[in-house]
Write an enzyme that holds these catalytic residues in place. Structure first.
Site, short mmCIF file in Angstrom:
data_model
loop_
_atom_site.label_atom_id
_atom_site.label_comp_id
_atom_site.label_asym_id
_atom_site.label_seq_id
_atom_site.Cartn_x
_atom_site.Cartn_y
_atom_site.Cartn_z
N TYR A 87 0.84 -1.20 0.00
CA TYR A 87 0.00 0.00 0.00
C TYR A 87 0.87 1.25 0.00
O TYR A 87 0.62 2.19 -0.75
CB TYR A 87 -0.91 -0.04 1.23
CG TYR A 87 -1.72 1.22 1.45
CD1 TYR A 87 -2.75 1.58 0.58
CD2 TYR A 87 -1.46 2.05 2.54
CE1 TYR A 87 -3.50 2.73 0.79
CE2 TYR A 87 -2.21 3.21 2.75
CZ TYR A 87 -3.22 3.54 1.88
OH TYR A 87 -3.95 4.68 2.09
N GLU B 211 -11.32 6.14 5.88
CA GLU B 211 -10.68 6.90 6.96
C GLU B 211 -11.63 7.02 8.15
O GLU B 211 -11.21 6.94 9.32
CB GLU B 211 -10.27 8.29 6.47
CG GLU B 211 -9.12 8.31 5.47
CD GLU B 211 -7.77 7.94 6.07
OE1 GLU B 211 -7.67 7.85 7.32
OE2 GLU B 211 -6.83 7.73 5.30
N TRP C 285 -4.80 0.83 10.51
CA TRP C 285 -5.04 0.90 9.07
C TRP C 285 -4.91 -0.47 8.43
O TRP C 285 -5.58 -0.76 7.44
CB TRP C 285 -4.07 1.90 8.44
CG TRP C 285 -4.38 2.16 7.00
CD1 TRP C 285 -3.59 1.87 5.93
CD2 TRP C 285 -5.57 2.72 6.44
NE1 TRP C 285 -4.21 2.23 4.76
CE2 TRP C 285 -5.43 2.75 5.04
CE3 TRP C 285 -6.76 3.21 7.01
CZ2 TRP C 285 -6.42 3.25 4.20
CZ3 TRP C 285 -7.75 3.69 6.16
CH2 TRP C 285 -7.57 3.71 4.77
#
Length: 209
Positions: A37, A59, A67
């Site tokens: 990522y 988010e 995350w």
């Protein structure tokens, strides 16, 4: 344990040089999913409505979680939320909320689910003002941070405070200044890659510094 499997030691600036010779922050240096990522997506410019709505939604769901958890659930999120098509999500009703709360593949948080549906409606309404992309990118600062260490990476900015206020005034929720700044980092509006990172300045938006 092979040399590649051995945990790398962060440098003084907080970066870790991997077996491939590339310097990444600690958070992107150990988990292959996070490393991919970081290398291929984080910080690259996103300027389309659907892409920004997806990032904004993820988010919001990430708040209070890692995350990595969100990335692992991203395919399930896309299936559950109609590939983050704002028009489709804006049309979700009570039956969809019930379905989403029963979906173990996503984060089953009623407030965040309702916020995502509300944010989809706000996104479609924004088209009369030029759209979500135009609004968010209007808060691109004149200069981007130039952090040398992880400690120098800000968690909010004057622009993220203003953008959060603008979004809230248009019906968006779960869009505080910190969440909006994280979004701005993720979609290239600011570049907070450390100066020593191999990704610094690769977005095409900002010079390497």
């Amino acid at each position: 344990m092979s040399e590649q499997d051995e945990p790398a030691v962060p440098r003084d600036d907080g970066l870790v040089v991997g077996a491939d010779g590339l310097a990444r922050p600690v958070w992107a240096s150990r988990d292959p999913l996070l490393r991919d990522y970081y290398d291929t997506e984080w910080g690259l410019p996103v300027r389309d409505e659907r892409g920004l709505f997806e990032r904004l939604s993820l988010e919001a769901f990430q708040s209070g979680l890692s995350w990595a958890t969100i990335l692992r659930k991203r395919p399930a999120f896309r299936r559950a939320f109609a590939d983050f098509d704002p028009d489709a999500v804006a049309g979700f009703g009570d039956a969809d909320v019930t379905r989403l709360l029963a979906d173990a593949g996503i984060i089953r948080n009623r407030a965040k689910i309702l916020a995502t549906i509300g944010n989809a409606k706000a996104t479609t309404a924004l088209r009369s003002e030029g759209g979500l992309a135009a609004l968010l990118w209007s808060f691109q600062p004149e200069r981007t941070p130039e952090p040398r260490t992880l400690e120098e990476v800000p968690s909010r900015s004057t622009e993220s405070v203003a953008a959060a206020k603008a979004l809230k005034s248009r019906g968006f929720s779960f869009v505080g200044p910190t969440t909006v700044f994280a979004l701005m980092e993720a979609v290239g509006i600011v570049d907070t890659h450390l100066l020593g990172s191999h990704r610094r300045g690769t977005s095409g938006v900002w010079a390497a510094g």
